[in-house]
Design a protein around this motif. Structure first.
Motif, PDB file in Angstrom:
ATOM      1  N   ALA A  86       0.817  -1.217   0.000  1.00  0.00           N
ATOM      2  CA  ALA A  86       0.000   0.000   0.000  1.00  0.00           C
ATOM      3  C   ALA A  86       0.851   1.269   0.000  1.00  0.00           C
ATOM      4  O   ALA A  86       0.406   2.311  -0.490  1.00  0.00           O
ATOM      5  N   ILE A  87       2.088   1.185   0.520  1.00  0.00           N
ATOM      6  CA  ILE A  87       2.948   2.372   0.512  1.00  0.00           C
ATOM      7  C   ILE A  87       3.906   2.368  -0.673  1.00  0.00           C
ATOM      8  O   ILE A  87       4.872   3.116  -0.707  1.00  0.00           O
ATOM      9  N   GLY A  88       3.624   1.499  -1.645  1.00  0.00           N
ATOM     10  CA  GLY A  88       4.349   1.564  -2.900  1.00  0.00           C
ATOM     11  C   GLY A  88       5.493   0.591  -3.107  1.00  0.00           C
ATOM     12  O   GLY A  88       6.216   0.703  -4.094  1.00  0.00           O
ATOM     13  N   GLN A  89       5.677  -0.364  -2.238  1.00  0.00           N
ATOM     14  CA  GLN A  89       6.755  -1.337  -2.410  1.00  0.00           C
ATOM     15  C   GLN A  89       6.275  -2.484  -3.298  1.00  0.00           C
ATOM     16  O   GLN A  89       5.091  -2.784  -3.356  1.00  0.00           O
ATOM     17  N   LEU A 144      13.805  -2.976  13.286  1.00  0.00           N
ATOM     18  CA  LEU A 144      13.295  -2.962  11.918  1.00  0.00           C
ATOM     19  C   LEU A 144      13.656  -1.716  11.109  1.00  0.00           C
ATOM     20  O   LEU A 144      13.789  -1.803   9.885  1.00  0.00           O
ATOM     21  N   ILE A 145      13.809  -0.573  11.731  1.00  0.00           N
ATOM     22  CA  ILE A 145      14.085   0.649  10.966  1.00  0.00           C
ATOM     23  C   ILE A 145      15.372   0.527  10.146  1.00  0.00           C
ATOM     24  O   ILE A 145      15.350   0.761   8.937  1.00  0.00           O
ATOM     25  N   PRO A 146      16.491   0.143  10.755  1.00  0.00           N
ATOM     26  CA  PRO A 146      17.697  -0.003   9.931  1.00  0.00           C
ATOM     27  C   PRO A 146      17.563  -1.108   8.878  1.00  0.00           C
ATOM     28  O   PRO A 146      18.076  -0.969   7.761  1.00  0.00           O
ATOM     29  N   LEU A 147      16.869  -2.176   9.215  1.00  0.00           N
ATOM     30  CA  LEU A 147      16.676  -3.262   8.262  1.00  0.00           C
ATOM     31  C   LEU A 147      15.846  -2.803   7.062  1.00  0.00           C
ATOM     32  O   LEU A 147      16.202  -3.083   5.913  1.00  0.00           O
ATOM     33  N   MET A 148      14.766  -2.080   7.309  1.00  0.00           N
ATOM     34  CA  MET A 148      13.931  -1.583   6.202  1.00  0.00           C
ATOM     35  C   MET A 148      14.692  -0.580   5.345  1.00  0.00           C
ATOM     36  O   MET A 148      14.540  -0.568   4.124  1.00  0.00           O
ATOM     37  N   ALA A 149      15.491   0.269   5.987  1.00  0.00           N
ATOM     38  CA  ALA A 149      16.275   1.242   5.219  1.00  0.00           C
ATOM     39  C   ALA A 149      17.197   0.515   4.242  1.00  0.00           C
ATOM     40  O   ALA A 149      17.299   0.890   3.071  1.00  0.00           O
ATOM     41  N   TRP A 150      17.847  -0.528   4.719  1.00  0.00           N
ATOM     42  CA  TRP A 150      18.746  -1.293   3.865  1.00  0.00           C
ATOM     43  C   TRP A 150      17.968  -2.062   2.794  1.00  0.00           C
ATOM     44  O   TRP A 150      18.308  -2.014   1.620  1.00  0.00           O
ATOM     45  N   VAL A 206      16.339   2.872   1.170  1.00  0.00           N
ATOM     46  CA  VAL A 206      15.855   4.216   1.499  1.00  0.00           C
ATOM     47  C   VAL A 206      16.652   4.729   2.689  1.00  0.00           C
ATOM     48  O   VAL A 206      17.356   3.962   3.360  1.00  0.00           O
ATOM     49  N   GLY A 207      16.552   6.003   2.959  1.00  0.00           N
ATOM     50  CA  GLY A 207      17.243   6.580   4.105  1.00  0.00           C
ATOM     51  C   GLY A 207      16.575   6.188   5.420  1.00  0.00           C
ATOM     52  O   GLY A 207      15.441   5.700   5.449  1.00  0.00           O
ATOM     53  N   LEU A 208      17.306   6.415   6.501  1.00  0.00           N
ATOM     54  CA  LEU A 208      16.755   6.102   7.822  1.00  0.00           C
ATOM     55  C   LEU A 208      15.487   6.895   8.110  1.00  0.00           C
ATOM     56  O   LEU A 208      14.566   6.386   8.751  1.00  0.00           O
ATOM     57  N   TRP A 209      15.439   8.143   7.630  1.00  0.00           N
ATOM     58  CA  TRP A 209      14.243   8.957   7.871  1.00  0.00           C
ATOM     59  C   TRP A 209      13.028   8.338   7.172  1.00  0.00           C
ATOM     60  O   TRP A 209      11.962   8.209   7.767  1.00  0.00           O
ATOM     61  N   GLN A 210      13.192   7.954   5.899  1.00  0.00           N
ATOM     62  CA  GLN A 210      12.075   7.340   5.180  1.00  0.00           C
ATOM     63  C   GLN A 210      11.688   6.001   5.815  1.00  0.00           C
ATOM     64  O   GLN A 210      10.509   5.683   5.935  1.00  0.00           O
ATOM     65  N   ALA A 211      12.673   5.234   6.230  1.00  0.00           N
ATOM     66  CA  ALA A 211      12.379   3.961   6.908  1.00  0.00           C
ATOM     67  C   ALA A 211      11.655   4.216   8.229  1.00  0.00           C
ATOM     68  O   ALA A 211      10.752   3.461   8.607  1.00  0.00           O
TER      69      ALA A 211
END
Length: 164
Positions: free
Chosen positions: A45-48, A107-113, A117-122
């Motif tokens: 839903a968020i475009g992935q 999860l934030i660093p994992l999603m960024a990688w 995407v950047g940490l802010w977007q993650a």
């Protein structure tokens, strides 16, 4: 003792219900099965992309399972030492925030990688998921306790009968 009181009633939080490692296994399996399906749909839903969303959901679920077992074990150890038994709204909110907050830190660093995407977007992605999962965690825990009964750590202590 009347038959209705001597039988276990899993929907009654004052009865034993499902306990111990079996309770944790059923809890985690049901929770994560629903979570994988929901998070895959939320990532999409968020475009992935579908494939990336599904893989991320499974990896996140695997991390969440390990965290769930660890966090719930520690929470129930703490809960067993509390003088007030039961699971109030405040205790359920603390449980949900503690679980989801710890998971977000992983999860934030994992999603960024993974999504490149950047940490802010993650962090923003995780914030959207977090809102959903805070509500989901609270509702799931409440429903699970209603169906399977409270864990031993949250049950009232048995009344001490005077010896005659």
């Amino acid at each position: 003792m009347p038959a209705s009181q001597s039988q276990k009633n899993p929907s009654n939080p004052a009865t034993p219900g499902l306990q111990g490692p079996r309770r944790r296994l059923v809890f985690v399996a049901l929770y994560e099965l629903i979570a994988v399906a929901a998070s895959t749909l939320l990532f999409m839903a968020i475009g992935q992309e579908v494939g990336a969303s599904g893989v991320m959901s499974v990896v996140a679920s695997t991390l969440a399972i390990g965290w769930n077992v660890t966090f719930n074990h520690l929470f129930e150890r703490w809960e067993a030492r509390q003088s007030v038994k039961g699971r109030s709204v405040l205790r359920r909110v603390v449980h949900a925030v503690g679980f989801e907050g710890g998971l977000a830190l992983m999860l934030i660093p994992l999603m960024a990688w993974w999504f490149d995407v950047g940490l802010w977007q993650a962090t923003l992605m995780e914030a959207g998921l977090l809102v959903f999962f805070l509500v989901y965690t609270y509702v799931f825990n409440w429903g699970f306790d209603r169906v399977f009964g409270l864990p031993a750590s949250a049950q009232p202590l048995p009344a001490v009968s005077p010896q005659g």
